[in-house]
Motif scaffolding. Sequence first.
Motif, PDB file in Angstrom:
ATOM      1  N   LYS A 265       8.369  -0.178  21.733  1.00 58.12           N
ATOM      2  CA  LYS A 265       7.479   0.838  22.295  1.00 58.12           C
ATOM      3  C   LYS A 265       6.321   0.980  21.322  1.00 58.12           C
ATOM      4  N   SER A 266       5.139   0.589  21.780  1.00 59.78           N
ATOM      5  CA  SER A 266       3.961   0.607  20.925  1.00 59.78           C
ATOM      6  C   SER A 266       3.148   1.866  21.165  1.00 59.78           C
ATOM      7  N   ALA A 267       2.610   2.408  20.102  1.00 57.71           N
ATOM      8  CA  ALA A 267       1.756   3.586  20.217  1.00 57.71           C
ATOM      9  C   ALA A 267       0.391   3.216  20.785  1.00 57.71           C
ATOM     10  N   THR A 268       0.022   1.937  20.695  1.00 55.06           N
ATOM     11  CA  THR A 268      -1.322   1.540  21.130  1.00 55.06           C
ATOM     12  C   THR A 268      -1.352   0.582  22.306  1.00 55.06           C
TER      13      THR A 268
ATOM     14  N   ASN B 205       0.821  -1.219   0.000  1.00 52.86           N
ATOM     15  CA  ASN B 205       0.000   0.000   0.000  1.00 52.86           C
ATOM     16  C   ASN B 205       0.854   1.269   0.000  1.00 52.86           C
ATOM     17  N   ASN B 206       2.147   1.093  -0.244  1.00 51.35           N
ATOM     18  CA  ASN B 206       3.113   2.184  -0.290  1.00 51.35           C
ATOM     19  C   ASN B 206       3.323   2.860   1.074  1.00 51.35           C
ATOM     20  N   GLN B 207       2.922   2.204   2.158  1.00 56.40           N
ATOM     21  CA  GLN B 207       3.260   2.685   3.492  1.00 56.40           C
ATOM     22  C   GLN B 207       4.669   2.217   3.798  1.00 56.40           C
ATOM     23  N   LYS B 208       5.379   2.988   4.608  1.00 58.52           N
ATOM     24  CA  LYS B 208       6.773   2.613   4.827  1.00 58.52           C
ATOM     25  C   LYS B 208       7.126   2.507   6.304  1.00 58.52           C
ATOM     26  N   ASN B 209       7.977   1.522   6.570  1.00 59.10           N
ATOM     27  CA  ASN B 209       8.667   1.412   7.839  1.00 59.10           C
ATOM     28  C   ASN B 209      10.032   2.031   7.626  1.00 59.10           C
ATOM     29  N   VAL B 210      10.480   2.808   8.577  1.00 59.94           N
ATOM     30  CA  VAL B 210      11.763   3.491   8.456  1.00 59.94           C
ATOM     31  C   VAL B 210      12.712   2.950   9.516  1.00 59.94           C
TER      32      VAL B 210
ATOM     33  N   ILE C  36      10.707   2.531  12.881  1.00 62.29           N
ATOM     34  CA  ILE C  36       9.450   3.250  13.128  1.00 62.29           C
ATOM     35  C   ILE C  36       8.431   2.805  12.080  1.00 62.29           C
ATOM     36  N   THR C  37       7.256   2.380  12.542  1.00 57.94           N
ATOM     37  CA  THR C  37       6.198   1.926  11.644  1.00 57.94           C
ATOM     38  C   THR C  37       5.251   3.077  11.323  1.00 57.94           C
TER      39      THR C  37
END
Length: 189
Positions: free
Chosen positions: A155-158, A96-101, A125-126
């Motif tokens: 470290k999860s954002a959720t 989907n053209n999303q990127k992990n950096v 970073i996701t």
Amino acid sequence: MKIPFSHISKSIVTTIVVTMLFSCESNMKDVQQIGVLQNQPVGEAKNINLKYTEAKDSIGKVIANLESPKMLDYSNRDFSFSEFPDGVRLSLYDENNQKNVVIADYGIVYNATDLIDLQGNVILITPQNDSLFAEQLYYDQKNEWLFSNLPVRLKSATANNGHGDIFDSDTKFKNYTILEGRGDMILKD
């Protein structure tokens, strides 16, 4: 006066040995110089922006992008590699053209194995702002896989925060495993 044969043969041997020593000195310097040249990079580039593409249905799609302020090319070695001594930023794209950096202080790309070794303050970073922190992380380009055998911190954002000693994941960071883990986790029933 007759010179004994043993004296003549000793003189000839001595002359040959001295000649060889003097001739080897210049050759030894050449050999040492070759060793120095083989330890030096054959190329140096600044402000690198490498894009790895995959062809599907004759359309090229970027699957990874590696950026660095400096690259040293050691393709003159038997096991060739490219070194990124001033840090590296690796972007890994999904369908989907999303990127992990992934950001690291140092990186090496091993040409024969397509393995990227990222070292020093490695941060992944996701798109969901989950973060993984490690001292070393490998990216297997052929299998599109990330892994580490050194301690990691998630470290999860959720939901999930934790530590572990072994990390294994796909590049989309959707299917990951942290072994020998500890930390706070929210589990669904």
